[in-house]
Design an enzyme around this catalytic site. Sequence first.
Site, PDB file in Angstrom:
ATOM      1  N   THR A  82       0.931  -1.263  -0.240  1.00  0.00           N
ATOM      2  CA  THR A  82      -0.218  -0.065   0.041  1.00  0.00           C
ATOM      3  C   THR A  82       0.978   1.323  -0.068  1.00  0.00           C
ATOM      4  OG1 THR A  82      -1.757  -1.108   1.363  1.00  0.00           O
ATOM      5  CG2 THR A  82      -1.892   1.245   1.245  1.00  0.00           C
ATOM      6  N   HIS A 198      -8.565  -6.886   2.265  1.00  0.00           N
ATOM      7  CA  HIS A 198      -7.272  -6.957   2.807  1.00  0.00           C
ATOM      8  C   HIS A 198      -7.239  -8.761   3.194  1.00  0.00           C
ATOM      9  CE1 HIS A 198      -3.218  -6.910   4.595  1.00  0.00           C
ATOM     10  NE2 HIS A 198      -3.145  -5.722   3.957  1.00  0.00           N
ATOM     11  N   HIS A 258      -3.002  -3.023  -5.117  1.00  0.00           N
ATOM     12  CA  HIS A 258      -1.908  -4.259  -5.744  1.00  0.00           C
ATOM     13  C   HIS A 258      -2.880  -5.395  -5.546  1.00  0.00           C
ATOM     14  CE1 HIS A 258      -2.152  -4.962  -1.308  1.00  0.00           C
ATOM     15  NE2 HIS A 258      -1.721  -3.755  -0.972  1.00  0.00           N
TER      16      HIS A 258
HETATM   17  C1  GP9 Z   1      -3.045  -0.657   6.606  1.00  0.00           C
HETATM   18  C2  GP9 Z   1      -3.170  -0.848   5.341  1.00  0.00           C
HETATM   19  C3  GP9 Z   1      -2.762  -2.031   4.821  1.00  0.00           C
HETATM   20  O1  GP9 Z   1      -3.014   0.688   7.148  1.00  0.00           O
HETATM   21  O2  GP9 Z   1      -2.946   0.193   4.422  1.00  0.00           O
HETATM   22  O3  GP9 Z   1      -1.570  -1.935   3.874  1.00  0.00           O
HETATM   23  P1  GP9 Z   1      -0.869  -3.130   3.024  1.00  0.00           P
HETATM   24  O4  GP9 Z   1      -0.673  -4.644   4.036  1.00  0.00           O
HETATM   25  O5  GP9 Z   1      -1.713  -3.528   1.919  1.00  0.00           O
HETATM   26  O6  GP9 Z   1       0.201  -2.680   2.492  1.00  0.00           O
HETATM   27 MN    MN Z   2      -2.745  -2.645   0.290  1.00  0.00          MN
END
Ligand code: GP9
Ligand code: MN
Length: 430
Positions: A82, A198, A258
Amino acid sequence: SSSDMDGVLKFLKNNRSVANPEYFGKAAGKNVFIFHLESFQQFLINYKVNGKEVTPNINKFYADQNTLSFDNFYNQVGQGKTSDAETMLENSLFGLPSGSVMTSYGTSNTFQAMPAILDQRGYSTAAFHGDVGSFWNRDNTYKSWGYNYFFSEDYYKNKTNYSVGYGLKDKIFLKQSIKYIEKLPQPFYAKVITVTNHYPYELDKQNQHIEKTETGDNTVDGYVQTAKYLDESFGQFVDYLKKSGLYDNSMIVVYGDHYGISNNHKKAISQLLNLDTVTSYDLAQFQKVPFMIHLNGLKGGINHTYGGEIDVMPTLLDLLGIENKDTIQLGNDLLSPNRNQTVAFRNGDFVSPGFSKIGSKVYNNKGEDVTEDLTQTQKEEVKKQTERTDEVLSLSDKIVTGDLLRFYTPENFKKVNRADFSYKYRDGMK
Ligand code: GP9
Ligand code: MN
């Protein structure tokens, strides 16, 4: 050292594409929403499970006559996931070969990020996220990027069952964000980062509105359920925007950061995509994520140019009518007529409308391995693309690790003063 900047400027001089006059300034003065679809891949668009659309709201938005949608847009993240996506989107700089720009350099480096550029042109700028502010060092990095406000977990009411995984469930998060959006002086630039879709794609029974897929791979099969939840959340948010009138005076940018399904799940991917075998080329194609821009009066449609996250900032600045000839951006405007369409992945692989290079293999645009069949001219073309990919990545690394932007301030830009910003929640605002 400061002379390293010369190499960067020389590269930009030869590689910057010219804005498309048909689009330049079309969004001037509008509010801007950046709507971050967590782990959302392009294949979900119009995807069905048991005959049922997974993401009907996003599909509708994708096909809207005032939405410009890109169907050859790739995520280019590395380990920073992210945070890499955010770094590329708002700085047009790549993530690092390992680790994260935001974590390692977000506090200390000089940036010329999109929020700062807009802040200096009378915009208010805010980021919204339902996880703790310190994740990916956002609470420090966003100051360096010029965010006036950062509404993170502290700003949101939390109760049992309000959160899952990394933070507030998207519907609850978005609903509570409204009261802050309504207080933002217009025009504003607002980035809204969702999180429920996620890994490991967990969701309470009540919110499961589509069946899981049946690949038998437990880490994959819940993905469509949280994606559907994200889609419903997006639908509700769009309803709010329409009701409030913001839909009509905002440029709404929606993107996936992603992949949600990693390359380790080849068998499940082949089942989801209905492919007999999954090649490295297929896996590279699987890195496509949505990128859409909605604006009233904008001529929409599906644009097939090859690009990625590194190209977002120049695209948006041109749409906003902000001259950015002398800012340091490694991507180029997706709407430029003569842009370079070689999309660099963080590991040095690339895809393009002609050839793609994955590891040591070269594929044509039908996905055939042509490594041994290239003519001399084609070999040279691939070599040129490989060199450009390496160059753009290494320039980015030099800029970041050498903090080179401290030596170079574009015209019409004031260095960001981090002390101007504080994101501390004060009681009574919830
Ligand atoms: C957590 C979120 C996740 O605040 O933005 O990040 P990621 O694991 O997708 O890199
Ligand atoms: Mn992410």
